[in-house]
Design a protein around this motif. Structure first.
Motif, PDB file in Angstrom:
ATOM      1  N   VAL A  69     -30.118  18.737  -9.070  1.00  0.00           N
ATOM      2  CA  VAL A  69     -31.066  17.994  -7.895  1.00  0.00           C
ATOM      3  C   VAL A  69     -30.580  17.661  -6.986  1.00  0.00           C
ATOM      4  O   VAL A  69     -30.945  17.994  -5.827  1.00  0.00           O
ATOM      5  N   ILE A  70     -29.335  16.706  -7.195  1.00  0.00           N
ATOM      6  CA  ILE A  70     -28.485  16.176  -6.110  1.00  0.00           C
ATOM      7  C   ILE A  70     -27.985  17.315  -5.191  1.00  0.00           C
ATOM      8  O   ILE A  70     -28.035  16.995  -4.066  1.00  0.00           O
ATOM      9  N   THR A  71     -27.523  18.226  -5.667  1.00  0.00           N
ATOM     10  CA  THR A  71     -26.618  19.121  -5.032  1.00  0.00           C
ATOM     11  C   THR A  71     -27.376  20.064  -3.906  1.00  0.00           C
ATOM     12  O   THR A  71     -27.281  20.016  -2.740  1.00  0.00           O
ATOM     13  N   SER A  72     -28.696  20.395  -4.763  1.00  0.00           N
ATOM     14  CA  SER A  72     -29.418  21.199  -3.724  1.00  0.00           C
ATOM     15  C   SER A  72     -30.467  20.136  -2.780  1.00  0.00           C
ATOM     16  O   SER A  72     -30.553  21.101  -1.630  1.00  0.00           O
ATOM     17  N   ALA A  73     -30.601  19.151  -3.150  1.00  0.00           N
ATOM     18  CA  ALA A  73     -31.162  18.380  -2.179  1.00  0.00           C
ATOM     19  C   ALA A  73     -30.478  17.750  -0.899  1.00  0.00           C
ATOM     20  O   ALA A  73     -30.811  18.275   0.315  1.00  0.00           O
ATOM     21  N   ILE A  74     -29.099  17.640  -1.251  1.00  0.00           N
ATOM     22  CA  ILE A  74     -28.117  17.326  -0.050  1.00  0.00           C
ATOM     23  C   ILE A  74     -27.821  18.546   0.840  1.00  0.00           C
ATOM     24  O   ILE A  74     -27.860  18.489   2.046  1.00  0.00           O
ATOM     25  N   SER A  75     -27.460  19.433  -0.007  1.00  0.00           N
ATOM     26  CA  SER A  75     -26.988  20.814   0.780  1.00  0.00           C
ATOM     27  C   SER A  75     -28.244  21.454   1.392  1.00  0.00           C
ATOM     28  O   SER A  75     -28.444  22.065   2.544  1.00  0.00           O
ATOM     29  N   GLY A  76     -29.584  21.230   0.897  1.00  0.00           N
ATOM     30  CA  GLY A  76     -30.698  21.740   1.619  1.00  0.00           C
ATOM     31  C   GLY A  76     -31.024  20.891   2.694  1.00  0.00           C
ATOM     32  O   GLY A  76     -31.401  21.556   3.976  1.00  0.00           O
ATOM     33  N   TRP A  77     -30.991  19.656   2.836  1.00  0.00           N
ATOM     34  CA  TRP A  77     -31.057  18.846   3.961  1.00  0.00           C
ATOM     35  C   TRP A  77     -30.098  19.156   5.323  1.00  0.00           C
ATOM     36  O   TRP A  77     -30.255  19.430   6.298  1.00  0.00           O
ATOM     37  N   VAL A  78     -28.754  19.410   4.783  1.00  0.00           N
ATOM     38  CA  VAL A  78     -27.894  19.888   5.809  1.00  0.00           C
ATOM     39  C   VAL A  78     -28.121  21.266   6.330  1.00  0.00           C
ATOM     40  O   VAL A  78     -28.181  21.413   7.576  1.00  0.00           O
ATOM     41  N   ALA A  79     -28.793  22.014   5.635  1.00  0.00           N
ATOM     42  CA  ALA A  79     -29.141  23.459   5.988  1.00  0.00           C
ATOM     43  C   ALA A  79     -30.184  23.431   6.847  1.00  0.00           C
ATOM     44  O   ALA A  79     -30.246  24.042   7.812  1.00  0.00           O
ATOM     45  N   VAL A  80     -31.031  22.372   6.746  1.00  0.00           N
ATOM     46  CA  VAL A  80     -32.219  22.562   7.535  1.00  0.00           C
ATOM     47  C   VAL A  80     -31.713  21.960   9.011  1.00  0.00           C
ATOM     48  O   VAL A  80     -32.272  22.349  10.319  1.00  0.00           O
ATOM     49  N   TRP A  81     -30.979  20.762   8.879  1.00  0.00           N
ATOM     50  CA  TRP A  81     -30.435  20.166  10.112  1.00  0.00           C
ATOM     51  C   TRP A  81     -29.707  21.222  11.075  1.00  0.00           C
ATOM     52  O   TRP A  81     -29.920  21.389  11.972  1.00  0.00           O
ATOM     53  N   GLY A  82     -28.786  21.926  10.363  1.00  0.00           N
ATOM     54  CA  GLY A  82     -27.909  22.792  10.964  1.00  0.00           C
ATOM     55  C   GLY A  82     -28.656  24.054  11.484  1.00  0.00           C
ATOM     56  O   GLY A  82     -28.137  24.328  12.621  1.00  0.00           O
ATOM     57  N   THR A  83     -29.505  24.481  10.744  1.00  0.00           N
ATOM     58  CA  THR A  83     -30.429  25.797  11.392  1.00  0.00           C
ATOM     59  C   THR A  83     -30.946  25.325  12.461  1.00  0.00           C
ATOM     60  O   THR A  83     -30.942  26.015  13.647  1.00  0.00           O
ATOM     61  N   LEU A  84     -31.626  24.221  12.546  1.00  0.00           N
ATOM     62  CA  LEU A  84     -32.365  23.823  13.946  1.00  0.00           C
ATOM     63  C   LEU A  84     -31.311  23.540  14.811  1.00  0.00           C
ATOM     64  O   LEU A  84     -31.580  23.662  16.204  1.00  0.00           O
ATOM     65  N   ALA A  85     -30.266  22.708  14.573  1.00  0.00           N
ATOM     66  CA  ALA A  85     -29.302  22.427  15.694  1.00  0.00           C
ATOM     67  C   ALA A  85     -28.666  23.939  16.250  1.00  0.00           C
ATOM     68  O   ALA A  85     -28.360  23.963  17.476  1.00  0.00           O
ATOM     69  N   LEU A  86     -28.725  24.745  15.522  1.00  0.00           N
ATOM     70  CA  LEU A  86     -27.826  26.267  15.926  1.00  0.00           C
ATOM     71  C   LEU A  86     -28.921  26.540  16.611  1.00  0.00           C
ATOM     72  O   LEU A  86     -28.633  27.268  18.068  1.00  0.00           O
ATOM     73  N   VAL A  87     -30.168  26.983  16.171  1.00  0.00           N
ATOM     74  CA  VAL A  87     -31.277  28.060  16.870  1.00  0.00           C
ATOM     75  C   VAL A  87     -31.714  27.171  18.103  1.00  0.00           C
ATOM     76  O   VAL A  87     -32.216  27.833  19.039  1.00  0.00           O
ATOM     77  N   ARG A  88     -31.485  25.967  18.333  1.00  0.00           N
ATOM     78  CA  ARG A  88     -32.192  25.213  19.700  1.00  0.00           C
ATOM     79  C   ARG A  88     -31.205  25.785  20.871  1.00  0.00           C
ATOM     80  O   ARG A  88     -31.467  25.715  21.980  1.00  0.00           O
ATOM     81  N   ASN A  89     -29.757  26.062  20.611  1.00  0.00           N
ATOM     82  CA  ASN A  89     -28.825  26.235  21.476  1.00  0.00           C
ATOM     83  C   ASN A  89     -28.005  27.959  21.347  1.00  0.00           C
ATOM     84  O   ASN A  89     -28.023  28.166  22.436  1.00  0.00           O
ATOM     85  N   TYR A  90     -28.560  28.385  20.422  1.00  0.00           N
ATOM     86  CA  TYR A  90     -28.119  29.931  20.228  1.00  0.00           C
ATOM     87  C   TYR A  90     -29.020  30.722  19.779  1.00  0.00           C
ATOM     88  O   TYR A  90     -30.081  30.744  20.660  1.00  0.00           O
ATOM     89  N   SER A  91     -28.766  31.623  18.704  1.00  0.00           N
ATOM     90  CA  SER A  91     -29.868  32.559  18.109  1.00  0.00           C
ATOM     91  C   SER A  91     -29.510  32.780  16.670  1.00  0.00           C
ATOM     92  O   SER A  91     -28.953  31.977  16.126  1.00  0.00           O
ATOM     93  N   PHE A  92     -30.237  33.616  16.149  1.00  0.00           N
ATOM     94  CA  PHE A  92     -30.300  33.854  14.716  1.00  0.00           C
ATOM     95  C   PHE A  92     -29.010  34.953  14.675  1.00  0.00           C
ATOM     96  O   PHE A  92     -28.859  35.375  13.170  1.00  0.00           O
ATOM     97  N   THR A  93     -28.294  35.323  15.491  1.00  0.00           N
ATOM     98  CA  THR A  93     -27.257  36.444  15.369  1.00  0.00           C
ATOM     99  C   THR A  93     -26.126  36.063  14.455  1.00  0.00           C
ATOM    100  O   THR A  93     -25.728  36.866  13.381  1.00  0.00           O
ATOM    101  N   PRO A  94     -25.591  34.929  14.287  1.00  0.00           N
ATOM    102  CA  PRO A  94     -24.656  34.691  13.217  1.00  0.00           C
ATOM    103  C   PRO A  94     -25.249  34.817  11.603  1.00  0.00           C
ATOM    104  O   PRO A  94     -24.549  35.303  10.941  1.00  0.00           O
TER     105      PRO A  94
END
Length: 276
Positions: free
Chosen positions: A230-255
């Motif tokens: 629960v703890i690891t999936s929650a923390i890594s999930g939050w980072v994944a949401v934040w990181g994806t939004l930060a990436l696609v705002r400036n770049y693309s889905f290509t990576p």
């Protein structure tokens, strides 16, 4: 289940649930690569699966807590107040619910068939490549629509596309982002719709599986592993949401597309040479 398996699987679930790379496929591939055979007792896997999904659910709730307050408030208010024009937040709230119906119906009907026929390394490898290319194709469409322009037709299209994610390797977030980009939404909106749409999907899966968990009981000795998951999936999930939004705002889905193709090809080569 050893603690390190719970930790690794929690990280894999958290990151891959929200990155467009397939969480179910990566969980199966992780066990395949490390030789972590599924537990003999089906209730162990079921209980741990509930824990991982609960962790990712908490991650999305934490990240979008302010948006969710508005959607829930306006969605409930829309039931009692029929004034026009309809508040956009209330409309979006109910459209997100509508978009979950197709996958829920197909999942209930075909759950056993999916478990028996899909999820092999070869199918996962092909799915990673094929649906990665589709994401790249849709991402070239330069859509500019925002979430305020999300309507019933859009929710039905995205919801129908989400049924394809029942196949491990497709990626729920990936296929919903693909559909949203294909019908003209900008990258930030495509990602937000996908993440918000995950809430009723994940919550439904958790509630459905909790019923079986109560019936079977939590297996002895699994409590610690579930907490770690629960703890690891929650923390890594939050980072994944934040990181994806930060990436696609400036770049693309290509990576993500490149990653899917590389992993898919590697899996197919391993299968061709008799791995697993």
């Amino acid at each position: 289940m050893p603690w390190y398996q719970a930790f690794v699987l929690g990280l894999v679930q958290g990151f891959s649930e929200f990155l467009p790379i397939s969480s179910s496929g990566h969980l199966l591939l992780t066990r395949w690569v490390f030789g972590w055979d599924p537990p003999g007792d089906e209730s162990v896997e079921k209980a741990f699966d509930v824990a991982l999904h609960f962790g990712t659910f908490m991650a999305v709730v934490a990240y979008f807590r302010h948006d969710l307050k508005r959607y829930i408030r306006e969605g409930v208010r829309l039931i009692w107040n029929r004034e026009k024009p309809i508040d956009p937040d209330g409309r979006i709230a109910w459209l997100l619910v509508v978009a979950t119906i197709p996958a829920a119906l197909v999942g209930v009907v075909l759950e056993d068939w999916i478990d028996e026929r899909l999820g092999t390394p070869a199918i996962i490898g092909v799915s990673l490549i094929v649906f990665g290319v589709l994401l790249w194709w849709a991402d070239q469409k330069h859509g500019k629509r925002t979430i305020d322009e999300f309507h019933l037709k859009d929710s039905l299209i995205v919801g129908a596309a989400q049924t394809l994610a029942l196949n491990p390797g497709t990626s729920r977030s990936g296929i919903t982002m693909t559909a949203a980009r294909w019908i003209g939404f900008d990258r930030d909106t495509a990602a937000r719709v996908s993440f918000l749409l995950s809430l009723p999907v994940i919550l439904g899966a958790v509630v459905f599986k909790v019923g079986g968990l109560f019936a079977d009981g939590v297996p002895d000795g699994l409590g610690g592993a579930m907490v770690i998951g629960v703890i690891t999936s929650a923390i890594s999930g939050w980072v994944a949401v934040w990181g994806t939004l930060a990436l696609v705002r400036n770049y693309s889905f290509t990576p993500f597309v490149v990653y899917r193709i590389v992993v898919g090809v590697a899996v197919l080569i391993a299968v061709a040479f008799g791995a697993g």
